[in-house]
Design a protein around this motif. Structure first.
Motif, PDB file in Angstrom:
ATOM      1  N   PHE A 280       0.867  -1.184   0.000  1.00 57.48           N
ATOM      2  CA  PHE A 280       0.000   0.000   0.000  1.00 57.48           C
ATOM      3  C   PHE A 280       0.893   1.220   0.000  1.00 57.48           C
TER       4      PHE A 280
ATOM      5  N   VAL B 197      -1.684  -1.467  -3.967  1.00 57.98           N
ATOM      6  CA  VAL B 197      -2.783  -0.493  -3.922  1.00 57.98           C
ATOM      7  C   VAL B 197      -2.110   0.869  -3.774  1.00 57.98           C
ATOM      8  N   TYR B 198      -2.343   1.755  -4.751  1.00 54.68           N
ATOM      9  CA  TYR B 198      -1.544   2.983  -4.859  1.00 54.68           C
ATOM     10  C   TYR B 198      -2.478   4.194  -4.950  1.00 54.68           C
TER      11      TYR B 198
ATOM     12  N   HIS C 243      -3.542  -1.547  -8.285  1.00 56.43           N
ATOM     13  CA  HIS C 243      -4.920  -1.091  -8.087  1.00 56.43           C
ATOM     14  C   HIS C 243      -4.840   0.376  -7.664  1.00 56.43           C
ATOM     15  N   TYR C 244      -5.228   1.288  -8.577  1.00 53.03           N
ATOM     16  CA  TYR C 244      -5.078   2.711  -8.289  1.00 53.03           C
ATOM     17  C   TYR C 244      -6.283   3.239  -7.527  1.00 53.03           C
ATOM     18  N   SER C 245      -6.020   4.244  -6.695  1.00 52.61           N
ATOM     19  CA  SER C 245      -7.095   4.995  -6.046  1.00 52.61           C
ATOM     20  C   SER C 245      -6.758   6.469  -6.244  1.00 52.61           C
TER      21      SER C 245
ATOM     22  N   PRO D 217      -9.220   7.747   0.206  1.00 55.29           N
ATOM     23  CA  PRO D 217      -9.444   6.331   0.516  1.00 55.29           C
ATOM     24  C   PRO D 217      -9.999   6.156   1.929  1.00 55.29           C
TER      25      PRO D 217
ATOM     26  N   LEU E 299     -10.715   0.728   0.274  1.00 56.12           N
ATOM     27  CA  LEU E 299      -9.465  -0.018   0.033  1.00 56.12           C
ATOM     28  C   LEU E 299      -9.706  -1.527   0.149  1.00 56.12           C
TER      29      LEU E 299
ATOM     30  N   ARG F 166     -10.905  -3.004  -2.958  1.00 55.87           N
ATOM     31  CA  ARG F 166      -9.886  -3.266  -3.988  1.00 55.87           C
ATOM     32  C   ARG F 166      -9.156  -4.580  -3.739  1.00 55.87           C
ATOM     33  N   LEU F 167      -9.289  -5.110  -2.509  1.00 59.13           N
ATOM     34  CA  LEU F 167      -8.615  -6.373  -2.198  1.00 59.13           C
ATOM     35  C   LEU F 167      -9.478  -7.592  -2.516  1.00 59.13           C
TER      36      LEU F 167
ATOM     37  N   ALA G 153      -5.244   1.944   5.499  1.00 62.51           N
ATOM     38  CA  ALA G 153      -4.816   0.689   4.853  1.00 62.51           C
ATOM     39  C   ALA G 153      -4.796  -0.448   5.877  1.00 62.51           C
TER      40      ALA G 153
END
Ligand code: FAD
Ligand code: FES
Length: 348
Positions: free
Chosen positions: A116, A143-144, A172-174, A182, A187, A190-191, A214
């Protein structure tokens, strides 16, 4: 002083409107800079008032894939060193820095990684990603989070790695501009495509509120807290270069006469020392002119981490080691005072 290097900038790469990568020439000694993915360098940034300030920047290069070491600096609004570096860095500029240090390096590369990152927090994560993909066989999911596309550091490098390692690496962009800041549920969502299981370790880097979110998302996904590792970015409040700027190391006090026996192994050199009960280990080592690693001296960077082999110490402060590292016997030299009559310590 801990070991001091001088690195000369070879190339400055503008990553985004407010972030630059400083790529350094290999060290003048001829030997490559020895570092682990996830570690950082502490630079001496000139300051006309105080002589210099010390600031840590994580290596974004990988010892496995990059011949030249590199760090990426993102401007902090109102910040001194980040703006000085972004404005003044140019090929040929030599910067003093301390030896690479820090403990944000994966210990077990056979485990799969959940990574993350937010903003400049991508830098140590990038080094870990490149090393894992090149040298190991584990799977990685990143996850970015970023404000927007324009401020996303290393976007094209990450895309290229995703194409080169499609079965092992996903991003996986945020973006705040599209989905807002986020939160744990966003988040965790996204997992859902990644079956989080007992084989995963998580590595988090970015602003503290992001890392809290996160960690909460990982908790929702049933990740064990001891498997979550954080790297905190903050400015040093003390200056590890003050010695070079003319200040003296503090000497142990006369009253610290009651001592314990300490055996300290630093990179294979063994020292038998009398450790005053009131003194911090790092102060003792520096007063004996033993080259121990350090940067912040305030328990927040992890540069002075060592492993306790036997005996016990008390940590006066700890803003960097997590419960897993503490369980493994990792302690901070700058914050350790002895509790037992004999203590055996190893820096590695
Ligand atoms: C292990 C580690 C690794 C790091 N890696 C990176 C990295 O790879 N890339 C990166 O960009 N950064 C990284 N950092 C962060 C970096 O070290 C600096 O903290 C960052 O660049 C900001 O430094 P600065 O001198 O520009 O800001 P500072 O001058 O320290 O200011 C920081 C903030 O505090 C405010 N401030 C300053 N003084 C005051 C005051 N007196 N009162 C109120 N507010 C004040 C400023 O306005 C600013 O918003 C890392 C930090 C650590 C500990
Ligand atoms: S020198 Fe930073 S934690 Fe000890």
């Amino acid at each position: 002083m801990p070991p001091l290097n001088q690195l000369t900038i070879d190339e400055v790469v503008r990553e985004t409107p407010d972030a630059v990568t400083l790529v350094f020439e290999p060290p003048a000694s001829g030997a490559p800079l020895a570092y682990q993915p996830g570690q950082f360098l502490t630079f001496r940034v000139p300051d006309s008032g105080a002589g210099s300030v010390g600031r840590c920047y994580s290596l974004c290069s990988s010892p496995a894939t990059d011949a030249r070491p590199a760090v990426t600096v993102k401007r902090v609004p109102g910040g001194y060193a980040s703006n000085w570096l972004c404005d003044n860095a140019m090929p040929g500029l030599a910067l003093d820095c301390l030896a690479p240090s820090g403990s944000f390096t994966p210990q077990d590369w056979d485990r799969d990684f959940l990574l993350f990152a937010a903003g400049s927090g991508i830098t140590p994560i990038m080094s870990i990603i490149k090393t894992a993909l090149h040298d190991h066989r584990n799977s990685l999911a990143l996850v970015y989070a970023n404000r927007d596309h324009e401020s996303t550091i290393f976007a094209s490098q990450l895309e290229e790695l995703e194409h080169r390692y499609p079965s092992r690496f996903t991003v996986h962009y945020s973006w705040d501009c599209e989905s807002g800041l986020p939160n744990p549920d966003s988040l965790a969502a996204r997992l859902t495509s990644i079956p989080v299981n007992g084989r995963h370790d998580a590595y988090l880097c970015g602003p503290e509120p992001f890392m809290d979110v996160a960690a909460a998302a990982l908790e929702i996904s049933n990740m064990a807290a001891g498997r979550i590792h954080r790297e905190k970015f903050q400015s040093l409040t003390s200056n590890p270069f003050s010695h070079a700027d003319g200040a003296r190391e503090p000497q142990p006090k006369e009253k610290d006469l009651c001592t314990v026996r300490a055996t300290v192994d630093i990179a294979g050199d063994r020292h038998e020392l009398k450790w005053p009960r009131e003194s911090r280990l790092l102060d003792l080592l520096l007063s004996q002119e033993i080259d121990a690693p350090y940067a912040c001296r305030e328990g927040s960077c992890g540069a002075c981490a060592f492993t306790l082999i036997s005996g016990e110490v008390k940590l006066l402060a700890n803003d960097t080691l997590d419960s897993y590292e503490l369980e493994q016997g990792v302690r901070l030299a700058c914050q350790s005072v002895p509790l037992t009559d004999d203590v055996e310590i190893e820096f590695n």
